[in-house]
Scaffold this motif. Structure first.
Motif, PDB file in Angstrom:
ATOM      1  N   TYR A   1       3.313   6.733  -9.711  1.00  0.00           N
ATOM      2  CA  TYR A   1       2.869   5.344  -9.712  1.00  0.00           C
ATOM      3  C   TYR A   1       2.526   4.911 -11.131  1.00  0.00           C
ATOM      4  O   TYR A   1       1.830   5.625 -11.852  1.00  0.00           O
ATOM      5  CB  TYR A   1       1.643   5.163  -8.818  1.00  0.00           C
ATOM      6  N   ASP A   2       3.037   3.739 -11.509  1.00  0.00           N
ATOM      7  CA  ASP A   2       2.693   3.137 -12.794  1.00  0.00           C
ATOM      8  C   ASP A   2       1.439   2.288 -12.592  1.00  0.00           C
ATOM      9  O   ASP A   2       1.482   1.226 -11.976  1.00  0.00           O
ATOM     10  CB  ASP A   2       3.850   2.275 -13.298  1.00  0.00           C
ATOM     11  N   LYS A   3       0.322   2.756 -13.119  1.00  0.00           N
ATOM     12  CA  LYS A   3      -0.947   2.069 -12.919  1.00  0.00           C
ATOM     13  C   LYS A   3      -1.047   0.768 -13.702  1.00  0.00           C
ATOM     14  O   LYS A   3      -1.943  -0.046 -13.457  1.00  0.00           O
ATOM     15  CB  LYS A   3      -2.089   3.002 -13.327  1.00  0.00           C
ATOM     16  N   THR A   4      -0.114   0.534 -14.644  1.00  0.00           N
ATOM     17  CA  THR A   4      -0.141  -0.711 -15.423  1.00  0.00           C
ATOM     18  C   THR A   4       0.515  -1.869 -14.681  1.00  0.00           C
ATOM     19  O   THR A   4       0.467  -3.003 -15.145  1.00  0.00           O
ATOM     20  CB  THR A   4       0.552  -0.526 -16.778  1.00  0.00           C
ATOM     21  N   ARG A   5       1.150  -1.582 -13.538  1.00  0.00           N
ATOM     22  CA  ARG A   5       1.812  -2.632 -12.754  1.00  0.00           C
ATOM     23  C   ARG A   5       1.290  -2.580 -11.326  1.00  0.00           C
ATOM     24  O   ARG A   5       1.203  -1.506 -10.724  1.00  0.00           O
ATOM     25  CB  ARG A   5       3.331  -2.438 -12.736  1.00  0.00           C
ATOM     26  N   ALA A   6       0.962  -3.720 -10.798  1.00  0.00           N
ATOM     27  CA  ALA A   6       0.446  -3.796  -9.429  1.00  0.00           C
ATOM     28  C   ALA A   6       1.578  -3.598  -8.430  1.00  0.00           C
ATOM     29  O   ALA A   6       2.701  -4.064  -8.631  1.00  0.00           O
ATOM     30  CB  ALA A   6      -0.226  -5.138  -9.193  1.00  0.00           C
ATOM     31  N   ALA A   7       1.291  -2.902  -7.343  1.00  0.00           N
ATOM     32  CA  ALA A   7       2.270  -2.740  -6.270  1.00  0.00           C
ATOM     33  C   ALA A   7       2.539  -4.090  -5.622  1.00  0.00           C
ATOM     34  O   ALA A   7       1.636  -4.922  -5.496  1.00  0.00           O
ATOM     35  CB  ALA A   7       1.744  -1.760  -5.236  1.00  0.00           C
TER      36      ALA A   7
ATOM     37  N   GLU B   1       4.652   8.317   4.247  1.00  0.00           N
ATOM     38  CA  GLU B   1       4.158   7.264   3.362  1.00  0.00           C
ATOM     39  C   GLU B   1       5.150   6.878   2.277  1.00  0.00           C
ATOM     40  O   GLU B   1       5.172   5.725   1.839  1.00  0.00           O
ATOM     41  CB  GLU B   1       2.852   7.721   2.708  1.00  0.00           C
ATOM     42  N   HIS B   2       5.972   7.834   1.842  1.00  0.00           N
ATOM     43  CA  HIS B   2       6.761   7.601   0.641  1.00  0.00           C
ATOM     44  C   HIS B   2       8.273   7.612   0.830  1.00  0.00           C
ATOM     45  O   HIS B   2       8.985   7.076  -0.025  1.00  0.00           O
ATOM     46  CB  HIS B   2       6.412   8.673  -0.404  1.00  0.00           C
ATOM     47  N   ALA B   3       8.783   8.223   1.887  1.00  0.00           N
ATOM     48  CA  ALA B   3      10.235   8.395   1.995  1.00  0.00           C
ATOM     49  C   ALA B   3      10.975   7.066   2.057  1.00  0.00           C
ATOM     50  O   ALA B   3      11.960   6.854   1.337  1.00  0.00           O
ATOM     51  CB  ALA B   3      10.578   9.253   3.212  1.00  0.00           C
ATOM     52  N   GLN B   4      10.528   6.153   2.909  1.00  0.00           N
ATOM     53  CA  GLN B   4      11.205   4.868   3.031  1.00  0.00           C
ATOM     54  C   GLN B   4      11.093   4.066   1.736  1.00  0.00           C
ATOM     55  O   GLN B   4      12.045   3.408   1.306  1.00  0.00           O
ATOM     56  CB  GLN B   4      10.632   4.059   4.197  1.00  0.00           C
ATOM     57  N   LEU B   5       9.941   4.139   1.101  1.00  0.00           N
ATOM     58  CA  LEU B   5       9.739   3.452  -0.173  1.00  0.00           C
ATOM     59  C   LEU B   5      10.712   3.990  -1.220  1.00  0.00           C
ATOM     60  O   LEU B   5      11.358   3.218  -1.945  1.00  0.00           O
ATOM     61  CB  LEU B   5       8.299   3.643  -0.628  1.00  0.00           C
TER      62      LEU B   5
ATOM     63  N   MET C   1       2.607   1.113   2.257  1.00  0.00           N
ATOM     64  CA  MET C   1       3.667   1.910   1.654  1.00  0.00           C
ATOM     65  C   MET C   1       3.391   2.256   0.208  1.00  0.00           C
ATOM     66  O   MET C   1       4.197   2.898  -0.441  1.00  0.00           O
ATOM     67  CB  MET C   1       5.003   1.172   1.750  1.00  0.00           C
ATOM     68  N   ALA C   2       2.283   1.818  -0.323  1.00  0.00           N
ATOM     69  CA  ALA C   2       1.965   2.143  -1.716  1.00  0.00           C
ATOM     70  C   ALA C   2       0.473   2.327  -1.844  1.00  0.00           C
ATOM     71  O   ALA C   2      -0.305   1.720  -1.120  1.00  0.00           O
ATOM     72  CB  ALA C   2       2.456   1.035  -2.651  1.00  0.00           C
ATOM     73  N   THR C   3       0.071   3.151  -2.747  1.00  0.00           N
ATOM     74  CA  THR C   3      -1.342   3.392  -2.964  1.00  0.00           C
ATOM     75  C   THR C   3      -1.888   2.367  -3.943  1.00  0.00           C
ATOM     76  O   THR C   3      -1.139   1.700  -4.646  1.00  0.00           O
ATOM     77  CB  THR C   3      -1.554   4.804  -3.531  1.00  0.00           C
ATOM     78  N   PRO C   4      -3.213   2.249  -4.035  1.00  0.00           N
ATOM     79  CA  PRO C   4      -3.799   1.276  -4.962  1.00  0.00           C
ATOM     80  C   PRO C   4      -3.558   1.597  -6.433  1.00  0.00           C
ATOM     81  O   PRO C   4      -3.839   0.780  -7.291  1.00  0.00           O
ATOM     82  CB  PRO C   4      -5.299   1.353  -4.630  1.00  0.00           C
ATOM     83  N   GLN C   5      -3.045   2.821  -6.740  1.00  0.00           N
ATOM     84  CA  GLN C   5      -2.897   3.197  -8.137  1.00  0.00           C
ATOM     85  C   GLN C   5      -1.975   2.281  -8.919  1.00  0.00           C
ATOM     86  O   GLN C   5      -2.127   2.098 -10.112  1.00  0.00           O
ATOM     87  CB  GLN C   5      -2.361   4.632  -8.256  1.00  0.00           C
ATOM     88  N   GLY C   6      -0.961   1.707  -8.287  1.00  0.00           N
ATOM     89  CA  GLY C   6      -0.018   0.876  -9.015  1.00  0.00           C
ATOM     90  C   GLY C   6       1.319   0.802  -8.310  1.00  0.00           C
ATOM     91  O   GLY C   6       1.418   0.999  -7.104  1.00  0.00           O
ATOM     92  N   LYS C   7       2.358   0.536  -9.089  1.00  0.00           N
ATOM     93  CA  LYS C   7       3.688   0.330  -8.535  1.00  0.00           C
ATOM     94  C   LYS C   7       4.468   1.635  -8.516  1.00  0.00           C
ATOM     95  O   LYS C   7       4.480   2.384  -9.492  1.00  0.00           O
ATOM     96  CB  LYS C   7       4.435  -0.708  -9.369  1.00  0.00           C
ATOM     97  N   PHE C   8       5.151   1.884  -7.422  1.00  0.00           N
ATOM     98  CA  PHE C   8       5.943   3.094  -7.272  1.00  0.00           C
ATOM     99  C   PHE C   8       7.047   3.135  -8.315  1.00  0.00           C
ATOM    100  O   PHE C   8       7.798   2.174  -8.483  1.00  0.00           O
ATOM    101  CB  PHE C   8       6.544   3.145  -5.865  1.00  0.00           C
ATOM    102  N   ALA C   9       7.163   4.270  -9.033  1.00  0.00           N
ATOM    103  CA  ALA C   9       8.091   4.355 -10.157  1.00  0.00           C
ATOM    104  C   ALA C   9       9.098   5.482 -10.030  1.00  0.00           C
ATOM    105  O   ALA C   9      10.009   5.582 -10.863  1.00  0.00           O
ATOM    106  CB  ALA C   9       7.303   4.527 -11.463  1.00  0.00           C
ATOM    107  N   GLY C  10       8.974   6.347  -9.014  1.00  0.00           N
ATOM    108  CA  GLY C  10       9.930   7.432  -8.862  1.00  0.00           C
ATOM    109  C   GLY C  10       9.284   8.681  -8.316  1.00  0.00           C
ATOM    110  O   GLY C  10       8.198   8.639  -7.722  1.00  0.00           O
TER     111      GLY C  10
END
Length: 249
Positions: A85-91, A34-38, A100-109
């Protein structure tokens, strides 16, 4: 806190929830499928992210999974890696549509708990890579704060550990400063602690003739720690205040 079911990529020695969250940041166990390519797509343009790390950069997701995640994380019960995931920013929609991303927010690291020992009630926060767009925001302080609550709070919300460790290259001033801002105490400098890959920043001291690895510099390591009594008497409240501060990306 019960072990998450079906998390086949995790092999952690402590109970591991499906997610750890603050108001603005979520950590989910890193699953390569789920996360490696991202992670590779987001980190590849910024090789400087790995300047002070003992791993990376990576050519592709397979390189990351085969040469880092599998041997260092999956095969070691003392280590676990989280996607931040930064929940303040939409993926981005493309990532959501591709799963490739969960509903929590934008991937941050990424961030991890490493070198954990249930026998000694200790873990270390490490493997931290914060993507440039999220640096100098609330992301790093919240990610670290979430793991401090996970490690040092008592059951049922936390593991009730006695000590959390932070180690960094002595030259990595931003890492040392972040740790100290979150309550870690500098306990000493371990001189010539590690042999680094060629090309990484070392301690600046020339190696002697006859050294077996003349192309690999040595690292002086800053050793910091935060203990349960520090946490209970002072730093839980301070960390909560830091996590609540607003910042502008």
């Amino acid at each position: 806190m019960s072990q998450v079911e079906g998390l086949h990529d995790a092999n952690f020695c402590y109970p591991l929830p499906a997610s750890l969250e603050s108001e603005r940041v979520a950590l989910t166990p890193f699953i390569p499928a789920e996360h490696a390519q991202l992670f590779i797509d987001e980190a590849r343009p910024f090789p400087e992210l790995f300047k002070y790390l003992p791993f990376g950069p990576f050519s592709d997701a397979a390189d990351f999974t085969t040469n880092h995640f599998d041997p260092v994380v999956r095969d070691n019960k003392g280590n676990v890696l989280f996607a931040i995931y930064d929940k303040t920013r939409a993926a981005p929609r493309a990532q959501r549509d591709a799963g490739m991303a969960t509903p929590q927010g934008k991937f941050a690291g990424i961030i991890g708990c490493i070198k954990s020992s249930p026998e000694n009630l200790v873990t270390e926060i490490g493997c931290i890579v914060i993507l440039p767009a999220f640096q100098r925001t609330h992301v790093a302080s919240n990610a670290v704060g979430i793991l401090l609550h996970y490690a040092l709070d008592t059951a049922p919300d936390g593991l009730g550990l006695r000590r959390v460790v932070w180690q960094a290259n002595e030259l990595n001033v931003p890492s040392v400063c972040l740790a100290q801002r979150m309550g870690f105490v500098l306990e000493g400098i371990l001189r010539w602690d590690r042999v680094l890959p060629a090309g990484r920043p070392g301690n600046g001291i020339d190696l002697r003739d006859g050294d077996p690895r003349t192309k690999c510099p040595g690292r002086n390591t800053a050793m910091l720690g935060l203990t349960w009594d520090d946490w209970e008497h002072e730093w839980r409240e301070k960390v909560n205040e830091i996590m609540a501060r607003m910042s502008t990306p």
